[in-house]
Structures are given as C-alpha cells and as structure tokens.
Design an enzyme around this catalytic site. Structure first.
Site, PDB file in Angstrom:
ATOM      1  N   GLN B 220       0.789  -1.306  -0.061  1.00 33.24           N
ATOM      2  CA  GLN B 220       0.017   0.060  -0.004  1.00 33.24           C
ATOM      3  C   GLN B 220       0.853   1.127   0.211  1.00 33.24           C
ATOM      4  O   GLN B 220       0.238   2.390  -0.111  1.00 33.24           O
ATOM      5  CB  GLN B 220      -0.948  -0.059   1.276  1.00 33.24           C
ATOM      6  CG  GLN B 220      -1.960  -1.132   1.118  1.00 33.24           C
ATOM      7  CD  GLN B 220      -2.743  -1.239   2.616  1.00 33.24           C
ATOM      8  OE1 GLN B 220      -3.160  -2.090   2.940  1.00 33.24           O
ATOM      9  NE2 GLN B 220      -3.462   0.111   2.724  1.00 33.24           N
ATOM     10  N   ARG B 367      -8.652  -0.830   8.040  1.00 29.14           N
ATOM     11  CA  ARG B 367      -9.729   0.200   7.239  1.00 29.14           C
ATOM     12  C   ARG B 367     -10.136   1.514   8.135  1.00 29.14           C
ATOM     13  O   ARG B 367     -11.096   1.703   8.471  1.00 29.14           O
ATOM     14  CB  ARG B 367     -10.671  -0.562   6.875  1.00 29.14           C
ATOM     15  CG  ARG B 367     -11.702   0.205   5.746  1.00 29.14           C
ATOM     16  CD  ARG B 367     -12.978  -0.522   5.115  1.00 29.14           C
ATOM     17  NE  ARG B 367     -13.447   0.248   4.165  1.00 29.14           N
ATOM     18  CZ  ARG B 367     -14.025  -0.496   3.043  1.00 29.14           C
ATOM     19  NH1 ARG B 367     -13.762  -1.637   2.907  1.00 29.14           N
ATOM     20  NH2 ARG B 367     -14.423   0.329   2.120  1.00 29.14           N
ATOM     21  N   CYS B 368      -9.067   2.138   8.668  1.00 34.01           N
ATOM     22  CA  CYS B 368      -9.238   3.045   9.617  1.00 34.01           C
ATOM     23  C   CYS B 368      -7.937   3.883   9.836  1.00 34.01           C
ATOM     24  O   CYS B 368      -6.834   3.581   9.469  1.00 34.01           O
ATOM     25  CB  CYS B 368      -9.244   2.218  10.900  1.00 34.01           C
ATOM     26  SG  CYS B 368      -8.636   2.803  12.498  1.00 34.01           S
ATOM     27  N   GLU B 737     -12.823   4.736   4.690  1.00 32.02           N
ATOM     28  CA  GLU B 737     -12.969   4.265   5.852  1.00 32.02           C
ATOM     29  C   GLU B 737     -14.161   4.560   7.069  1.00 32.02           C
ATOM     30  O   GLU B 737     -14.442   3.841   7.932  1.00 32.02           O
ATOM     31  CB  GLU B 737     -11.495   4.585   6.621  1.00 32.02           C
ATOM     32  CG  GLU B 737     -10.497   3.903   5.962  1.00 32.02           C
ATOM     33  CD  GLU B 737      -9.129   4.333   6.547  1.00 32.02           C
ATOM     34  OE1 GLU B 737      -8.361   3.768   6.112  1.00 32.02           O
ATOM     35  OE2 GLU B 737      -9.187   5.350   7.133  1.00 32.02           O
TER      36      GLU B 737
END
Lengths: 174, 783, 166, 294
Positions: B220, B367-368, B737
């Site tokens: 990522q 996801r945060c 998110e």
C-alpha cells in the site's frame, strides 16, 4: 500423470503431479491467471470455474480429476472480443473494487443465471454465497447479476422467437 | 452510468471505472500472477509454540531435498545483521527467530526451492527442537510483576511498551469531581484482522550484473517500503525498484514490512535469482498485522440533562510480541485521542498503555485512520449508555451535544482542529429517511408484545488525511503526498501519484480530478501508481489519506499546469495573460467573444508553438503537504430484530448517511461505503481472534475467522450530505473508512437498545447469538 | 492446558506395579498406536506413534522422561514431542496406594498442552481426541498390568514377562 | 496450499476400488466429492499416500426407488438432492438439508455418502439420515452389507467401516402417510458447520397420529445423535401444541453438547428445544393446517 483437459474450448495435454490442484494447473501450467487463490480452506471461491458446466472451487479439485472434462474460466467469458453481458453489468454497476474476487464471482454468477435466468435478490445472494468479496459489500454485485439477467433476457427476446406475452414495461429492473 | 467518459467537467459524476476492463476479463496482474524466468519459490517454517526457546535447528535433510537451493535461518540473518528489522512504531521485530519464538506461527526458517511443492515438502524436513516457555496471552497478566518477560532484547525488563496520553488531566478531573452524572463502562474492541482477499506476497528479483533489485510486492506504500528496504539492507535506494502491481485489497494489512518480504529479498540477493513468496491465508491471519485489541475504560461526566462535560479514557493496548503498529511516529496510539467524537466536551483525558503478549505482532489500522475506529466505537457506544442513564432518547442526546455548525473550525480538548461539519443536518436526514419516529412506535408496540427490536445510532466523526508533515511522519518520513502530470502534444495526459490504490478506484477518481482541473475528459487521463521508478515520492494509500493528500496534490499539480497553459493560451489568443479567462473547459480572451482555445490546443502549442523564451513541454510535479487533516462524519442507523429462541440478530435495515465533503464519483463513494459497512458488520457480529492458554491462535483461517458472505450481509442503504473541507483544494475529505469506523457502534447500539428493557447497557463484540441468548436467559426470556 | 484424570485398581502388590511403571520397556508399549520404541536409559525413552482420527493421520515423535517423586508411591512422566508441525507437552503424574485386599490403586492425572496447527485447526475436536488418547494410554497400562497379574496368578513361580501383544 | 504428494488411482469398478483398499489399507483414502478430504490434505493434517478416486465408478451414480426405500448412490452430490423436485413430496428432508451444506460450489461436488463416511460430528447429513432412519450400504471384500445409521457413527471421524470398505449408498426408507421434514440450523456464518442443528422428520397416519418420527441432532456430541426420547414420545400421538411442546423438551435430553467458542452446552441444548418446537410446528401446520400454537 498425463491428462487431457478442454479449457475454454481449447484442448490441452499435460503431465501433472497428482497433487496439483486444478487452480494451480490453470494458473501455472496454462497461464490462465484470472483464476485466483484467496484461502486455504475452500472458503473464498476466488478460484471458481465451471467443470462440465457446474461451478466448483478449483482449489479443491485435483487437476487429474479434470481429465477428459470441460473447464471454463473467466477468460472464456468474452467471445469474439465481445464482453459477456455479465462482465459489462459488473462494470456498469460497480460490482468490483480490487478485482480479486471478480473472476470467481463472475463464474458463480454465470452458473447461477444458467440455472435460473431470473433470480430474486435472495436467490442471487444464495447463489454467490460460496464467494467472498472483501470490498463491495455485495450490494452492487447483486445489482450487476440482476442487470445481466435483464440484459440476457432482452437479448434472448430480440434474437429468439417472439415472446408470447409482452410485458407492459420494457424494463423490469429496480 | 457511462462506462466511457468523454464528457467534460466529470467531477461529481458516476464515471465507469477505468480499471475494470482488465479485472472483468481476468487480466488483472497481481503479484502471484507474475512469473519470471528462473524464478524460485520460498516457503516459511513457522513455530507451533507461542513462546519457546529454540534449542536447535537441523536443516541438513531439507538441504538434501530435491530442488532445494537455500535454507535461511535466523543465525544466517544475524551474520548479515538482518535478523531484526525496525517496525514503524519505533520497535524492532525478528525476521527469522533467533534464540526464542514469541508467538505461534512466528517465522523460523525459509526454504527456497525450484518449485512451490519442493519448498513446502522440504520445509517439513527441517527439524527444530523447542523448549516451551510460559505463555502470556492476557495483557493484564502480562503487566503483573511476576509475569515472564517476553522481550529479552529490550533494555526495559517489563512487558510494558509505552504510556501515552492526551488532554488536560487536572481540568478533566476537576469536572469529574463536580459532575452531577458520571457513567463508566469497560469496552473491549477485540482483535481482528483486515484479511484482504489477496494475501501478502512478493517477488524479489535481484540482478547481480546490474546490482538492481526489482521488488514486486503487495504494498500500500511502495515508496516508503523502498526507503525502509534501503535503510535495512544497505542497498542503494536508486538501485531498488518497488513495483506494487494490482493489489487485491489491503485495508491496512499491506502497510507494514513483513519478515517474509525480507527473507525473500535476502534469498534473491544470495542466489541472484527471482524468489517468489506468497503467503497462505492461514499465514496471513496468524502472522501479519492484526488490528484493534484495545481494552478500554470510558467515563463520561455530564449534566443531568445529558449535556456532556468531560471524558476520561484508559486503555490497555495489546500489541502482541512486537509493536508493529503502522502509526505516525509521534502517535503510538494512532489518532485515538479523537475519542471526543462529534461532541462538545469541555475537557478530556485519554491514556493508552501498550503491552507485549505472546501473540502475532501488529496493531495496524484496519480500514481506519490509525485507531480512529476504536475511538469512534467507544464514544458512540458510551454516549448510548449515558442516554439510557439520563433517560434521554439517543438521537436527542446526540443533538444536545453536537459541535454546532458555527463552531468550526473547532478545537477539541485533545488538540485536534476539526475543519468543518454539519452534524445536525446529517443526523436529521438520517432520522427522516429511516423513519425514526415510526420505528420507535413500532418498537414500543413490539416491546408490549414481548418482542425485541432495536434501533442503533452512530453519529461519528473521522479524522483522515495524514499529514500535515509538521506533525505526521512515519520513521521520520514526512507524510505529504505527490502527483506528477504530463500532457502529451495531442492533449492526452499521463499522471503518476505517490499513493497506491487497492480497489478504491484511483485510476478513475484521480482522472476525474485532473480532467476537471484541465478541462479534459476522464478518458483523456491515464493514472499510474505503484512503480517507484516512475511515480513521485509519496507515503501511500491507507488511513483514507489518498483523496485528502494525493487528491489535493493532483488538483494543485493540474493547476500548476494550468498556470503555464494560461500563458500559452495568451500567446495563442494574442492577448495579455491578465486578459485570459478560464471557464473550466477553455481559455478565452476578455472582451473577445467567440475566441477561445482548449487545453488540447494549448498542449499542442506547448510542443509546437511557444511564446518566445518559454520552456517547452507541459508538465508539473506537486508535493502537497496538507495544512490540516480532514474530518468526515456521518449518521448511521441500524434496525435489528432478535430471535428470542436462538439469540440470533437480524439486521433488518441499515442506513448510512455520510458527509465526506465534495464527492468526486458518487458511485465509487457508495461502493466504498457498502464495503466498509460489511467489514463493520463482520466485526460487530462475527470476527475475533481468540487464543487459548498455550497461545494457539483459535481463528487461524477462514473457517474460524469469519468473513460474511452475501447471505449474511444486510442490504445497505446510503445517502449523503456535503460539507466541503475548507482547506482541501477541491473540498474533498476521504470516505473509504468512515463506514468501518462508524458502523460497529450502530450495530451494537441497536442490539443493546433491543435488550434495554432488560436493563442491558453493553455487550462486547462480536455479538454471537449465544451471548444474546445468555442475556435473555438470565432475564427469564425464552421462546 | 487440558487436564484429564482417572484411576484403576490392579490385583498386584504395589512393588510389582511400581516395577512395571518405572520400566520404560514395559510402559513404552502402552502408548497407543506405537510404531517405534527406542529406550535410551532407565528413565528416558523415545517413541514414534501413529495418530489417526479419521482422515487426520500422521506420525508424532515423543520423548519421555520418568522422574520418581517418591519411590513406590509416585512418579511423573513428562512427554514432549510433536509432528505434523505441532507440539505436544504432557505431564502425567502417577500415584500408587494400597487397596484393602492387597492390590494397588493407581491414580493418574495428565496435564496436556498442545501447540501448533493441530490445536489451532482442530478447535472443535481436539479436546475430545486428546482425552481419548490419554484414556487409551492408561487403559493400555491397566490392561498390561492386569495381564501381568493374571500371569503372576498362572505361573506364580516365574517372574512374568508381560504380554504386550494385542 | 496443496497436499503432500500421493499416488492417484481412479478405478472404473467397485471391485477394483476394494482391491486397491485391500492392498493399501491404512495408507489409502477414498475420494468422491473431496470437499472435506482435500481441504484437510491441503492443510496437511491428512496425508494419505494413495488416493482412490471413485468418481468413474458408474454403479455408484444416481438414485433410484427400490422396494421399501430410496437408494442414494455414493456419487450423489448435495446439489442433486437440493434440486431434485421429484423427491420433494416423499423425502422433503433431503432438499431441506442439502441447502444448508456449505455453499453452492461445494454442494456441486460434495457427496451425501462421502459426508457420512467422513463422520464429522457436525455432519448435516448425519443428522438427517438419523431422522430418516436410514441404512448405510457398505461394500468390502466380502460383498455388501447394510449398517443401520445408528451403528454407523462410531466416534468422531470414525465410521463403522473397515479399512477395506467403501460406502456405496445410503438407503432411506420410503415413508408411509403424509410426510413433513425440516432441517433447522444455526451457524456462525452462511455455510459454516452448525453451532447446533436439528433434522426433523414426521409422517402422519390417516388418522392424524404420528406414524414415523425422526430427530437427528447435529454438532451436539462426538457424533450425530438421535433424539430417541422425543421420537418414542411422539409415536402414535397427534401433533398438538402440547405434544409438540413435550417432544421439544425431550430432544435436548439426548444431546451431548460441549462448551466451545460456538456457545455453551446449555445454549446448544436450548436451541435444539427451540428448533424441535419450530420444526414440529411448521410440519404440523403443513400437514394439518390448523394447529393452534401458543
């Protein structure tokens, strides 16, 4: 072991170890890398292909078990440069994000529509319940399969014999 | 929706994704799809023990096995000074274990062979003798004075990793002393895992004749990975090319650097051949970065009418064997201090203590935005407890406490400056759209009949888009992001960005931003990311930062080009630059109607017909350091029905109203929300990674770490309000998110609301049916 | 940690039972599905056993060490080893006491820790299986001891060689 | 992941398959659908050295009515029964159960008999076949024999099969009277093994009394278990709110659930009771139409 398998209409003869799983055979021996592997417990369905017309998880079938049989992978959906309506529908309805589950979803969706050309939302959800998607939340995948069902029905109506009953509305999608 | 977008002014429109044609044909190119000539395969031997001394490792049989080229152990790495690597959280982590293992499935040896099969077969021949040591899986026990010290490499002889706090202790305690109402709850956010569909993996391809390492990796953050690899391995950074090809989902899992990556690089350096390592799902869940695992105690001080005064939070953070959290350096507990949420607390005190245990390392942001999920869950959960205690409807309680529209920019008691928001409007829309009044009536009727129906609200605030660089860095690298745009003579654009998407649709949304700024169509713009040899430096895609940072960079980079284009346009229009007007699709001359040139005209001129002395070409690079974070928010409402007989919870409806500022592509925003809600749903009802006393991971694969199917997942409803970010170049805030951050509390609040007549105030996630049944049973409710 | 326990009575004097349970050559074969036994010393032996629960089949290598806690009264067997990428760590405590009619009561208690994929994967089943294997081990021991006592009864003169074939 | 290496043989006749088992015994495993075995082999907790694939043995394919029972051949897939319209009237429990097994992809390959031979305590078919009072047909070197389903499950993963034997069919008695069947299951997620499951089979005589009753309990013991007490209680009685209530209270008495991550033993027992009540009430409504339920 020597095997002969038809994949997407083409015949292949190969010599494989008995333990080779069909998914790895497709990916590594035939270079058909559209079939993905996402788990090791027969859970995720990323490797879904059709084996003699039935959707199966190719990570849980031995390549030797496909001997003499017909396999269809995601690469076989497009015909003569034309996307299958299901592929177009996934694109239009935003039925994919990272794309990793997509080939398996398409194959499960394809098999579902073969058996049930007009599935309800519940039937679609059941039909793809062997395929995990971590991105989309399934809403748009369901929509895409519904849309593809409509497209296929329209195409059948156009090309086939005229429908006996014509519905009042041209489109029944929601 | 248009699949091909030739329309101008595409911002805010549902443009079909440019990345999809390859994916729907099965022609995506993920790491495992790449086959290089002469490529070898690596497999890792892992520890069955959670804590054990390694007495001996015998690799002789494996080395004799067919096809085996190399076996690497921790001792080999020690000789190369690579046995340990730094984590992003100022800790260090073993690559291959030396001395002892600290968690089950820890990497102990690597086998490299000609085929995958040979590598796995040979790995089974490696004989390792272990001496089991006492195992600590409970972070509270790990802090007891007589607990075994897990990390012998550290100077500090304790399992305590760090203490961190934010807010004003004195002022907070003062408010608590005098508060008419104080509520207190212990709330656990269990250990979960991002588990993207594609596991992690890489191919390290070192070419001894050029000295260049090409590293294909599920990343990522390819640039950051290149820098870390250069620092760790000693290879010159310009001789490392990191390619992050198509990535099959990340959700935070693909931010850290894992031992397998390093081992594959070492193997390739030693053998001079490409080495592929692809982990299995089991390896992914048991050894790569987990998320959450927070034990939180929350107290709210309030007035009798429910108006909040102060917040006090104490947290034990279980980091496993190594603190491998992927947080900005100055934030060992991430952005957890955003825990005052959408509410106007006067004071707050937030404390977090990190602890080592014999579990897999991590603490990644799943996801945060760096622990904002734990924060949002906690405050949204405990606000409901407060509502119950003071006897105010949870929607009303929230309204009473919202930061008002006119208070923005709002300075929070823990030091954040919220950019913009309109919480009342978002909640009002959600309440109206779900039919809140009607639902409450229905609930009252059902309660009278002894049925259990619940409505849960979550009005969360997110904090995303790290930088700004003065506060945010990872291992010292400032958290800006970048874009480089080049317009070719025919007006076609290639743009490269420092982020790396994993399904978020950057190839489309960034094309929309750039096309909007340049007066072109989306089809005119090609976006490329993920190749460090081509793209400008950037920190990567996670924490919903791509749109706030790289999106800003893309817009400002395009504007930089537009500035030059304006000069060229003046030349073409034969007027002074000050007389040139840009209307979004073309340049025209003031007072000369009908005379205009498009960006395509300008582009051609940039290579063929330039004003005297101007540098040819039409391109720019922009490094965007955002002035602040952005603060998306939302109002989520869940409606659930409980099966009294089995305790099963059915989510009947779920509405997510999000406000992520300016919307670039509504279709993609909805898609992001659907996906995040599904992950939030799974966390609320299904997911946990428990360990037994021996440290065995009891959810090591997708049979026991549960991921929802289409049948489990509710049908999501979405809507939105738009409160642009005042400081972002196009007013966008980021959305990927929010649904994962905001939804768990809505689900749990709904279940607790359903059970409220029994006096229930809290249930820890995941809410398995048996937990609900147990509560019903304890209160004599049965079918 | 899983704990299993049980007891049985043998029609033999305590000294004979003690002699039996402290003899690796005789205790070793009581391990269920034993493939190979390798006695290293009076207190240490190594065994290879076949683990078979339906399709789950594999070999475990075990090393056992005997420690006498109190002669003729109690002893501890520590069994450590592994296979199939997993580890087993067991401590079995045996305690002998006299019964009223000249026999011996053997109380056993076994603490077992299982680590690795077998424990991770077999969540639904492992407890039951570990319990069964342990019980089988002590059943075998009980049977072997009773056959000794039968032989003693049959040929009271001779020192019995226990019948270990079953 | 992929399995350890093994030798693969796909015989064309049953005799050949049994001959292979005679030769290889412990080291061999029979594979039909492979949806339980191959996952275990991939995780390498199972590693047979010989795999005998029986998919090419024609005599094991399909189902047929024989006198007194339905004979379901060993190569019958879960999906075959899920979609078998012609069996729905007389054997409703088959389709009711099939749809609960794993997912459509697994159901396309996995077989009913393979699932029984695997003897997983969470076998949905195990519970269903108990409820249906089925017999398992087993072939070995000495020919064929029938094993009552109650004797078939010896222990966890341990069926009453010799190393040289193969399950060739399962025989489901043809019910008399009007038949109702329900499969009730609670799972942690769609397609999971049950937290608890219950197969309910009832047939009513012409006078409305229960002529056949079957309860098969899934995932609540080391093997699938029979709800014997409830069966005995219901026989000869009419389905009324009272008898349904009483029978449903008896079902958990025959369960032996354990506490685990899926729930406590007490929870599973109560779910079985609830399932029995719901299943019987549904069947009563379907067959009688007018049972008044509290």
């Amino acid at each position: 072991m020597k095997i002969r398998v038809r994949v997407n209409g083409q015949s292949y003869e190969s010599d494989v170890e008995p333990r080779k799983l069909l998914a790895y055979y497709l990916r590594e021996d035939l270079g058909l890398t559209g079939t993905h592997i996402g788990c090791d417990t027969t859970t995720c369905g990323a490797c879904t292909v059709l084996l003699d017309g039935k959707a199966v998880k190719s990570c849980t079938v031995l390549a030797v078990q496909a001997n003499g049989r017909d396999v269809m992978t995601v690469e076989g959906l497009e015909q003569d440069g034309q996307l299958h309506p299901l592929q177009t529908a996934f694109w239009e309805e935003h039925g994919l994000q990272c794309g990793y589950c997509t080939p398996g979803m398409l194959m499960s969706g394809y098999a579902l529509l073969q058996d049930n050309p007009n599935p309800s939302e519940e039937e679609i959800r059941r039909g793809i319940s062997g395929n995990i998607c971590r991105c989309t939340g399934y809403v748009n995948i369901v929509k895409a399969i519904q849309s593809a069902a409509n497209k296929l029905a329209d195409a059948a109506e156009e090309s086939g014999d005229s429908a006996k009953e014509v519905s009042t509305s041209g489109s029944s999608s929601d | 929706m248009a699949l091909h977008q030739t329309e101008l002014r595409p911002l805010g429109k549902c443009v079909g994704r440019k990345e999809d044609p390859r994916f729907i044909r099965g022609k995506g190119r993920y790491v495992d799809d790449i086959m290089l000539p002469g490529m070898l395969y690596m497999y890792l031997v892992r520890s069955p023990y959670a804590h054990a001394r390694i007495k001996s490792i015998d690799t002789s049989a494996a080395l004799q096995a067919p096809g085996v080229k190399l076996v690497i152990t921790g001792e080999d790495l020690e000789a190369m000074n690579l046995a340990w690597i730094p984590t992003m959280a100022n800790d260090q982590q073993m690559v291959l274990a030396t001395g002892k293992v600290l968690y089950q499935y820890q990497e102990v040896a690597a086998v490299i062979a000609e085929t995958r099969e040979q590598a796995v077969d040979a790995a089974q021949l490696i004989d390792i003798e272990y001496e089991p040591l006492p195992v600590v899986v409970d972070p509270f026990k790990a802090l007891e004075p007589d607990a075994p010290i897990l990390r012998e490499d550290r100077e500090k002889k304790s399992n305590h990793v760090f203490h961190w706090e934010a807010g004003d202790r004195e002022a907070t305690e003062e408010l608590f002393r005098n508060a008419p109402v104080v509520v207190k709850k212990d709330v656990r956010f269990q250990r979960v895992h991002p588990a993207p569909l594609e596991p992690c993996g890489c191919i390290a391809d070192y070419n001894p004749s050029t000295g260049k390492l090409t590293w294909y990796v599920t990343s990522q953050a390819p640039h950051a990975h290149r820098t870390v690899l250069a620092m760790v391995s000693g290879l010159p950074e310009h001789q490392i090319r990191v390619i992050s090809p198509d990535v099959g989902g990340g959700f935070g899992n693909k931010v850290p650097i894992y031992p397998g990556y390093v081992a594959a690089v070492v193997a390739s350096l030693k053998l001079g051949k490409p080495v592929k390592w692809i982990e299995t799902r089991t390896e992914n869940i048991t050894s790569t970065g987990f998320a959450r695992d927070y034990h939180m105690t929350c107290e709210i001080a309030a007035e009798e009418d429910g108006r909040v005064l102060a917040l006090r939070v104490k947290t034990i953070a279980d980091h496993g064997a190594f603190d491998a959290a992927a947080d900005p350096s100055k934030f060992p507990a991430g952005l957890f201090s955003i825990v005052t949420g959408s509410y106007d607390f006067k004071e707050a005190l937030v404390e977090v203590d990190g602890v080592y245990t014999n579990k897999a390392p991590g603490g990644v942001a799943y996801r945060c935005s760096f622990r904002v999920t734990e924060a949002a869950y906690l405050i949204e959960r405990v606000m409901d407890v407060l509502a119950r205690r003071v006897g105010v409807d949870p929607a009303e309680l929230r309204k009473r406490n919202f930061i008002r529209k006119e208070q923005f920019p709002y300075k929070s008691p823990t030091g954040w400056t919220y950019d913009s928001g309109d919480y009342e409007k978002t909640l009002a829309l959600a309440l109206e759209k779900i039919g809140y009044e009607e639902l409450r009536k229905e609930q009252a009727e059902k309660r009278a009949r002894g049925e259990f129906m619940g409505i849960g609200i979550s009005t969360f605030t997110e904090v995303v888009g790290a930088g700004p660089s003065h506060t945010f860095d990872i291992m010292g690298i400032k958290m800006f992001d970048s874009a480089q745009i080049r317009i070719h003579p025919t007006g076609k654009v290639i743009a490269r960005l420092g982020v790396r998407h994993q399904g978020q649709g950057h190839e489309t949304t960034f094309a929309q931003i750039i096309a909007e700024e340049l007066g072109l169509s989306t089809d005119d713009v090609l976006i490329e990311e993920g190749d460090t040899d081509n793209a400008p430096y950037g920190l990567g895609t996670y924490a919903s930062r791509s749109t706030p940072t790289a999106g800003g960079a893309a817009a400002l980079c395009a504007r930089r080009i537009r500035d030059k284009a304006k000069k060229i346009a003046a030349h073409l229009l034969e007027v002074g630059e000050e007389d040139v007007v840009w209307d979004g699709v073309s340049f025209s001359a003031k007072g000369l109607p009908g005379k205009s040139v498009t960006m395509k005209d300008v582009a051609f001129a940039a290579y063929t017909n330039l004003p005297e002395g101007m540098e040819p070409g039409l391109e720019a690079t922009y490094y965007y350091d955002p002035p602040n974070l952005t603060f998306p928010h939302g109002a989520y409402i869940a409606v659930v029905d409980i099966d009294k007989g089995t305790g099963a919870v059915k989510v009947r409806r779920f509405l997510a109203v999000d406000d992520c500022g300016t919307v670039i592509n509504p279709m993609i925003v909805d898609g992001q929300v659907h996906g995040g809600l599904t992950e939030g749903f799974a966390i609320a009802f299904m997911q946990d990674i428990p360990f037994d006393d021996e440290g065995n991971c009891l959810a090591p694969n997708w049979m026991d770490y549960l991921v929802p199917t289409a049948l489990d997942t509710p049908h999501w409803e979405t809507d939105r309000t738009v409160t642009p970010s005042p400081h972002h170049p196009i007013g966008a805030k980021g959305v990927g998110e929010s649904p994962n951050v905001g939804s768990p509390a809505a689900f749990v609040n709904a279940v607790v609301d359903a059970l409220a007549p029994l006096g229930v105030e809290h249930i820890d996630m995941p809410i398995f049916p048996w937990k609900v049944w147990q509560i019903l049973r304890e209160h004599g409710v049965t079918e | 940690m899983r704990t299993y326990q049980g007891d049985f009575v043998i029609d033999l004097p305590r000294s004979s039972v003690w002699a039996f349970i402290t003899d690796p050559e005789r205790v070793g074969p009581c391990i269920p599905d034993l493939l190979k036994l390798d006695v290293e010393s009076e207190t240490r032996f190594h065994a290879v056993v076949r683990v078979g629960v339906g399709p789950v089949r594999g070999k475990f290598k075990l090393s056992t060490e005997l420690t006498v806690t109190e002669p003729e009264v109690s002893a501890e067997l520590s069994i450590r080893g592994g296979g199939m990428g997993s580890g087993v760590d067991m401590k079995a405590k045996l305690t002998l006491s006299d019964t009223e009619n000249g026999g011996t009561k053997l109380d056993w208690r076994c603490d077992a820790a299982i680590s690795g994929p077998v424990a991770s994967l077999g969540g639904r089943l492992i407890d039951n299986e570990a319990k069964k294997i342990t019980e089988k081990m002590f059943n075998n021991l009980s049977k072997a001891l009773s056959s000794v006592s039968e032989q003693v009864a049959a040929t009271s003169e001779e020192t019995a060689e226990p019948g270990l074939k079953e | 992941m992929f399995p350890n290496s093994f030798e693969y043989i796909a015989p064309k006749t049953l005799m050949e398959a049994i001959e292979l088992l005679k030769q290889h015994g412990y080291d061999a495993k029979v594979v039909a659908g492979g949806q339980s075995l191959l996952p275990m082999m991939k995780l390498r907790v199972a590693a047979p050295s010989i795999l005998i694939d029986i998919n090419n043995i024609d005599e094991l394919k399909g189902w047929r009515n024989e006198s007194g029972y339905l004979r379901i051949g060993a190569l019958t897939r879960h999906a075959d029964l899920e979609h078998s319209e012609e069996l729905r009237e007389q054997y409703p429990l088959l389709a009711e159960t099939a749809v609960w097994i794993a997912d459509p992809l697994v159901r396309n390959l996995g077989t009913v008999c393979g699932s029984l031979a695997h003897a997983d305590p969470g076998s949905d078919w195990g519970a269903a076949m108990l409820a249906l009072h089925a017999q398992v047909e087993v072939a070995g070197p000495e020919g064929k024999r029938q094993v009552p389903i109650d004797d078939f499950f010896v222990d966890t993963f341990t069926p009453a099969l010799e190393e040289t034997e193969i399950v060739t069919a399962v025989l489901v008695p043809t019910p008399v009277g009007r038949v109702g069947g329900r499969y009730l299951k609670i799972e942690r997620k769609a397609g999971d093994f049950a937290i608890a499951g219950l197969a309910v089979h009832v047939s009513l005589a012409s006078d409305g009394t229960v002529a056949e009753a079957g309860f098969g309990i899934c995932a609540c013991g080391p093997i699938p278990l029979r709800g014997k007490r409830a069966e005995e209680y219901l026989l000869g009685k009419k389905l009324t709110p009272e008898t349904i209530e009483a029978a449903s209270r008896l079902v958990p008495e025959d369960a032996e659930p354990a506490d685990d991550l899926r729930g406590s033993a007490e929870y599973k027992r109560d779910v079985l009771r609830v399932f029995a009540k719901r299943g019987l009430s549904d069947i009563a409504k379907e067959l009688q139409g007018e049972v008044v339920l509290r």
